[in-house]
Design a protein around this motif. Structure first.
Motif, PDB file in Angstrom:
ATOM      1  N   LYS A 120      10.845   3.599  -2.910  1.00 53.53           N
ATOM      2  CA  LYS A 120      11.027   4.251  -4.201  1.00 53.53           C
ATOM      3  C   LYS A 120      10.972   3.248  -5.361  1.00 53.53           C
ATOM      4  CE  LYS A 120      13.860   7.679  -6.584  1.00 53.53           C
ATOM      5  NZ  LYS A 120      13.652   7.055  -7.901  1.00 53.53           N
ATOM      6  N   LYS A 121      11.457   2.056  -5.150  1.00 55.83           N
ATOM      7  CA  LYS A 121      11.441   1.049  -6.211  1.00 55.83           C
ATOM      8  C   LYS A 121      10.006   0.717  -6.614  1.00 55.83           C
ATOM      9  CE  LYS A 121      12.922  -3.667  -7.286  1.00 55.83           C
ATOM     10  NZ  LYS A 121      13.596  -4.892  -6.771  1.00 55.83           N
ATOM     11  N   ASP A 122       9.172   0.458  -5.607  1.00 56.37           N
ATOM     12  CA  ASP A 122       7.771   0.159  -5.896  1.00 56.37           C
ATOM     13  C   ASP A 122       7.073   1.361  -6.521  1.00 56.37           C
ATOM     14  OD1 ASP A 122       7.654  -2.503  -5.091  1.00 56.37           O
ATOM     15  OD2 ASP A 122       7.236  -1.989  -3.006  1.00 56.37           O
ATOM     16  N   SER A 123       7.394   2.555  -6.012  1.00 57.19           N
ATOM     17  CA  SER A 123       6.767   3.773  -6.529  1.00 57.19           C
ATOM     18  C   SER A 123       7.130   3.992  -7.991  1.00 57.19           C
ATOM     19  CB  SER A 123       7.191   4.974  -5.693  1.00 57.19           C
ATOM     20  OG  SER A 123       6.654   6.167  -6.210  1.00 57.19           O
ATOM     21  N   ASP A 124       8.413   3.841  -8.323  1.00 58.73           N
ATOM     22  CA  ASP A 124       8.856   4.021  -9.707  1.00 58.73           C
ATOM     23  C   ASP A 124       8.185   3.017 -10.637  1.00 58.73           C
ATOM     24  OD1 ASP A 124      10.463   6.084  -8.919  1.00 58.73           O
ATOM     25  OD2 ASP A 124      12.325   4.921  -8.906  1.00 58.73           O
ATOM     26  N   TYR A 125       8.078   1.767 -10.175  1.00 61.28           N
ATOM     27  CA  TYR A 125       7.435   0.733 -10.996  1.00 61.28           C
ATOM     28  C   TYR A 125       5.961   1.058 -11.206  1.00 61.28           C
ATOM     29  CZ  TYR A 125       5.215  -3.670 -12.261  1.00 61.28           C
ATOM     30  OH  TYR A 125       4.447  -4.623 -12.876  1.00 61.28           O
ATOM     31  N   LEU A 126       5.272   1.451 -10.118  1.00 65.50           N
ATOM     32  CA  LEU A 126       3.843   1.754 -10.205  1.00 65.50           C
ATOM     33  C   LEU A 126       3.580   2.867 -11.208  1.00 65.50           C
ATOM     34  CD1 LEU A 126       0.903   1.465  -9.150  1.00 65.50           C
ATOM     35  CD2 LEU A 126       1.490   3.154  -7.403  1.00 65.50           C
TER      36      LEU A 126
ATOM     37  N   PHE B 107       0.835  -1.194   0.000  1.00 62.55           N
ATOM     38  CA  PHE B 107       0.000   0.000   0.000  1.00 62.55           C
ATOM     39  C   PHE B 107       0.878   1.256   0.000  1.00 62.55           C
ATOM     40  CE2 PHE B 107      -3.177  -2.862   2.242  1.00 62.55           C
ATOM     41  CZ  PHE B 107      -3.983  -3.004   1.123  1.00 62.55           C
ATOM     42  N   PRO B 108       0.349   2.387  -0.496  1.00 64.30           N
ATOM     43  CA  PRO B 108       1.151   3.607  -0.634  1.00 64.30           C
ATOM     44  C   PRO B 108       1.895   4.040   0.630  1.00 64.30           C
ATOM     45  CG  PRO B 108      -0.886   3.859  -1.827  1.00 64.30           C
ATOM     46  CD  PRO B 108      -0.984   2.546  -1.111  1.00 64.30           C
ATOM     47  N   ASP B 109       1.295   3.891   1.807  1.00 75.09           N
ATOM     48  CA  ASP B 109       1.951   4.336   3.036  1.00 75.09           C
ATOM     49  C   ASP B 109       3.231   3.565   3.336  1.00 75.09           C
ATOM     50  OD1 ASP B 109       0.124   6.292   3.478  1.00 75.09           O
ATOM     51  OD2 ASP B 109      -1.050   5.199   4.973  1.00 75.09           O
TER      52      ASP B 109
ATOM     53  N   ALA C  42      -2.165  16.535   1.152  1.00 76.40           N
ATOM     54  CA  ALA C  42      -1.489  15.393   0.557  1.00 76.40           C
ATOM     55  C   ALA C  42       0.000  15.431   0.888  1.00 76.40           C
ATOM     56  CB  ALA C  42      -1.683  15.399  -0.959  1.00 76.40           C
ATOM     57  N   SER C  43       0.573  14.263   1.163  1.00 75.80           N
ATOM     58  CA  SER C  43       1.972  14.187   1.578  1.00 75.80           C
ATOM     59  C   SER C  43       2.906  14.592   0.447  1.00 75.80           C
ATOM     60  CB  SER C  43       2.296  12.755   2.025  1.00 75.80           C
ATOM     61  OG  SER C  43       3.685  12.624   2.249  1.00 75.80           O
ATOM     62  N   PRO C  44       3.807  15.557   0.673  1.00 72.17           N
ATOM     63  CA  PRO C  44       4.753  15.966  -0.365  1.00 72.17           C
ATOM     64  C   PRO C  44       5.862  14.934  -0.592  1.00 72.17           C
ATOM     65  CG  PRO C  44       5.220  17.130   1.677  1.00 72.17           C
ATOM     66  CD  PRO C  44       3.974  16.328   1.920  1.00 72.17           C
ATOM     67  N   ASP C  45       5.994  13.977   0.345  1.00 75.92           N
ATOM     68  CA  ASP C  45       7.056  12.979   0.239  1.00 75.92           C
ATOM     69  C   ASP C  45       6.644  11.765  -0.581  1.00 75.92           C
ATOM     70  OD1 ASP C  45       8.589  14.575   1.970  1.00 75.92           O
ATOM     71  OD2 ASP C  45       7.638  13.652   3.720  1.00 75.92           O
ATOM     72  N   LYS C  46       5.368  11.703  -0.946  1.00 79.87           N
ATOM     73  CA  LYS C  46       4.853  10.540  -1.663  1.00 79.87           C
ATOM     74  C   LYS C  46       4.417  10.961  -3.059  1.00 79.87           C
ATOM     75  CE  LYS C  46       0.939   8.926  -0.205  1.00 79.87           C
ATOM     76  NZ  LYS C  46      -0.069   8.291   0.651  1.00 79.87           N
ATOM     77  N   GLU C  47       4.898  10.269  -4.080  1.00 84.88           N
ATOM     78  CA  GLU C  47       4.516  10.618  -5.446  1.00 84.88           C
ATOM     79  C   GLU C  47       3.049  10.281  -5.668  1.00 84.88           C
ATOM     80  OE1 GLU C  47       5.956  10.068 -10.083  1.00 84.88           O
ATOM     81  OE2 GLU C  47       7.029   9.040  -8.471  1.00 84.88           O
ATOM     82  N   GLN C  48       2.307  11.255  -6.176  1.00 85.07           N
ATOM     83  CA  GLN C  48       0.896  11.072  -6.470  1.00 85.07           C
ATOM     84  C   GLN C  48       0.563  11.758  -7.780  1.00 85.07           C
ATOM     85  OE1 GLN C  48      -0.539  12.835  -2.697  1.00 85.07           O
ATOM     86  NE2 GLN C  48      -1.528  10.889  -2.291  1.00 85.07           N
ATOM     87  N   SER C  49      -0.460  11.257  -8.453  1.00 85.57           N
ATOM     88  CA  SER C  49      -0.883  11.874  -9.700  1.00 85.57           C
ATOM     89  C   SER C  49      -2.396  11.761  -9.830  1.00 85.57           C
ATOM     90  CB  SER C  49      -0.195  11.211 -10.901  1.00 85.57           C
ATOM     91  OG  SER C  49      -0.510   9.829 -10.965  1.00 85.57           O
ATOM     92  N   ILE C  50      -2.941  12.502 -10.793  1.00 84.31           N
ATOM     93  CA  ILE C  50      -4.388  12.500 -11.000  1.00 84.31           C
ATOM     94  C   ILE C  50      -4.693  12.569 -12.490  1.00 84.31           C
ATOM     95  CG2 ILE C  50      -4.555  15.026 -10.765  1.00 84.31           C
ATOM     96  CD1 ILE C  50      -7.303  14.561  -9.407  1.00 84.31           C
ATOM     97  N   LEU C  51      -5.684  11.805 -12.898  1.00 89.30           N
ATOM     98  CA  LEU C  51      -6.172  11.777 -14.275  1.00 89.30           C
ATOM     99  C   LEU C  51      -7.585  12.342 -14.255  1.00 89.30           C
ATOM    100  CD1 LEU C  51      -5.581  10.573 -17.222  1.00 89.30           C
ATOM    101  CD2 LEU C  51      -6.927   8.606 -16.452  1.00 89.30           C
ATOM    102  N   ILE C  52      -7.834  13.416 -15.010  1.00 94.17           N
ATOM    103  CA  ILE C  52      -9.131  14.091 -14.964  1.00 94.17           C
ATOM    104  C   ILE C  52      -9.710  14.178 -16.368  1.00 94.17           C
ATOM    105  CG2 ILE C  52     -10.394  16.144 -14.228  1.00 94.17           C
ATOM    106  CD1 ILE C  52      -8.051  16.911 -12.476  1.00 94.17           C
ATOM    107  N   LYS C  53     -10.956  13.726 -16.527  1.00 96.21           N
ATOM    108  CA  LYS C  53     -11.620  13.878 -17.814  1.00 96.21           C
ATOM    109  C   LYS C  53     -11.933  15.354 -18.038  1.00 96.21           C
ATOM    110  CE  LYS C  53     -14.930  11.538 -20.759  1.00 96.21           C
ATOM    111  NZ  LYS C  53     -15.930  10.444 -20.889  1.00 96.21           N
ATOM    112  N   ASP C  54     -11.965  15.764 -19.300  1.00 94.46           N
ATOM    113  CA  ASP C  54     -12.137  17.181 -19.610  1.00 94.46           C
ATOM    114  C   ASP C  54     -13.404  17.774 -19.010  1.00 94.46           C
ATOM    115  OD1 ASP C  54      -9.764  17.184 -20.978  1.00 94.46           O
ATOM    116  OD2 ASP C  54     -10.654  16.932 -22.962  1.00 94.46           O
ATOM    117  N   ASN C  55     -14.486  16.992 -18.956  1.00 94.92           N
ATOM    118  CA  ASN C  55     -15.724  17.514 -18.370  1.00 94.92           C
ATOM    119  C   ASN C  55     -15.768  17.347 -16.856  1.00 94.92           C
ATOM    120  OD1 ASN C  55     -16.254  14.799 -17.961  1.00 94.92           O
ATOM    121  ND2 ASN C  55     -17.965  14.691 -19.395  1.00 94.92           N
ATOM    122  N   GLU C  56     -14.713  16.775 -16.282  1.00 91.30           N
ATOM    123  CA  GLU C  56     -14.531  16.600 -14.837  1.00 91.30           C
ATOM    124  C   GLU C  56     -15.606  15.723 -14.190  1.00 91.30           C
ATOM    125  OE1 GLU C  56     -13.494  20.064 -12.609  1.00 91.30           O
ATOM    126  OE2 GLU C  56     -12.047  20.756 -14.099  1.00 91.30           O
ATOM    127  N   GLU C  57     -16.280  14.898 -14.976  1.00 90.90           N
ATOM    128  CA  GLU C  57     -17.286  14.014 -14.407  1.00 90.90           C
ATOM    129  C   GLU C  57     -16.701  12.672 -13.965  1.00 90.90           C
ATOM    130  OE1 GLU C  57     -20.730  13.659 -16.874  1.00 90.90           O
ATOM    131  OE2 GLU C  57     -21.335  15.733 -16.527  1.00 90.90           O
TER     132      GLU C  57
END
Length: 347
Positions: free
Chosen positions: A46-52, A40-42, A92-107
């Motif tokens: 770094k190895k697991d994070s890079d792979y993910l 789990f993310p917590d 959100a924790s600055p030490d943990k890599e996170q990202s977000i995918l958003i559809k253009d209509n944000e639904e």
């Protein structure tokens, strides 16, 4: 590719009219998924994070109609805007890599590496749980083809929080309940919801709180994700939401019949303040907007004004949204001007 220019949609899901919009502000579905063989993310190194994130980027890079952001690369105010739209968690924790995918209509959107590897979320205006679920399910199928999810025959989908295991689904509805609150029946109503096995929190974010909520807004959702199918959880929430909505409307009709002078006075005072104020705090603005929305139900304001326009205004006056669109050092002055320029405007 990762988007470097942050852009939000000024006319996303919140600008659309939805079913039962006079009581139900929005519906949303969340699906949590984790990839087998990765902690789990917590606990992630770094190895697991890079792979993910290498695997995630391989999947999302060619998805048309979506924007993909690295949350760690966004400005603080940009992340706060996403949090105000209920897309990501605050702080959100600055030490943990996170990202977000958003559809253009944000639904529909996907948050990667928050508490779980993948969190798919769809938000719709009004009572639209099934459409929100269908949007989530489409993306869930795409990721299911690319990854092997952590799954147990006994416990279902495995998540970082045991209460989310099973279906991995959370179904929520935000309700506008001004009459029930004004009639002094809100505590009893919310207690009945909790007895039915659902969780309740106010707009302030306090879980299972029976106290008055800012703007008369209350969020209800399933406490657990195990023991029922997705369809059963959705049907339960739809049924309870329908009962509460009818009760709210009945109470509104009783209130205006028994106390018309005070109700109309509250609504027109709120309208006058919002149309003429030169400085206003967020809490006061939300309180008066609640009165304006009640006035919409009673046809005491311009009939061409829609609930979705008032919902848009509720969102746009949040702190980070105001800071991003108005060039003022004083947030309360900027909010007052924005409200004056946009309140009760027809399309």
């Amino acid at each position: 590719m990762v988007d470097s220019n942050f852009k939000i949609n000024p006319s996303g899901w919140f600008s659309k009219e939805g079913p039962e919009n006079d009581v139900v502000i929005s519906s949303w579905i969340t699906l949590k998924r984790n990839i087998e063989g990765i902690v789990f993310p917590d606990k992630m190194d770094k190895k697991d994070s890079d792979y993910l994130f290498t695997e995630i980027f391989r999947v999302v890079k060619n998805m048309y109609g979506f924007r993909y952001y690295n949350l760690n690369s966004l400005k603080i105010i940009e992340k706060q805007i996403l949090a105000e739209r209920n897309y990501i968690k605050t702080g959100a924790s600055p030490d943990k890599e996170q990202s977000i995918l958003i559809k253009d209509n944000e639904e529909v959107l996907v948050v990667f590496n928050e508490n779980d590897h993948i969190k798919i979320k769809s938000i719709k205006s009004g009572l639209n749980l099934r459409k929100a679920y269908n949007c989530c399910n489409e993306l869930d199928n795409i990721f299911d083809e690319k990854f092997k999810f952590a799954f147990s025959l006994q416990f279902g989908y495995l998540t970082s929080d045991i209460s989310s295991s099973g279906t991995g689904m959370s179904a929520s509805a935000m309700l506008f309940l001004p009459a029930i609150r004004r009639a002094g029946k809100i505590d009893k109503t919310l207690a009945e919801i909790m007895r039915a096995g659902l969780s309740v929190r106010g707009f302030t974010g306090e879980k299972n709180s029976c106290e008055d909520s800012l703007g008369d807004l209350y969020i209800i959702n399933n406490q657990f994700s195990i023991g029922k199918s997705e369809e059963e959880f959705i049907a339960q929430l739809e049924g309870i939401t329908d009962i509460i909505s009818n009760y709210e409307r009945e109470t509104r009709n009783i209130l205006i019949e028994n106390d018309r002078a005070n109700i109309e006075d509250e609504i027109f005072r709120a309208k006058g303040i919002l149309e003429n104020c030169r400085k206003i705090s967020l809490m006061e603005a939300i309180r008066h907007l609640s009165s304006i929305k009640l006035g919409k139900y009673y046809n005491l304001i311009d009939k061409s004004i829609t609930y979705s326009q008032l919902n848009c205004l509720l969102l746009q006056i949040q702190r980070s949204h105001i800071k991003s669109i108005e060039d003022y050092s004083d947030e309360d002055i900027a909010r007052a001007e924005y409200i004056r320029n946009n309140l009760l405007r027809t399309r």
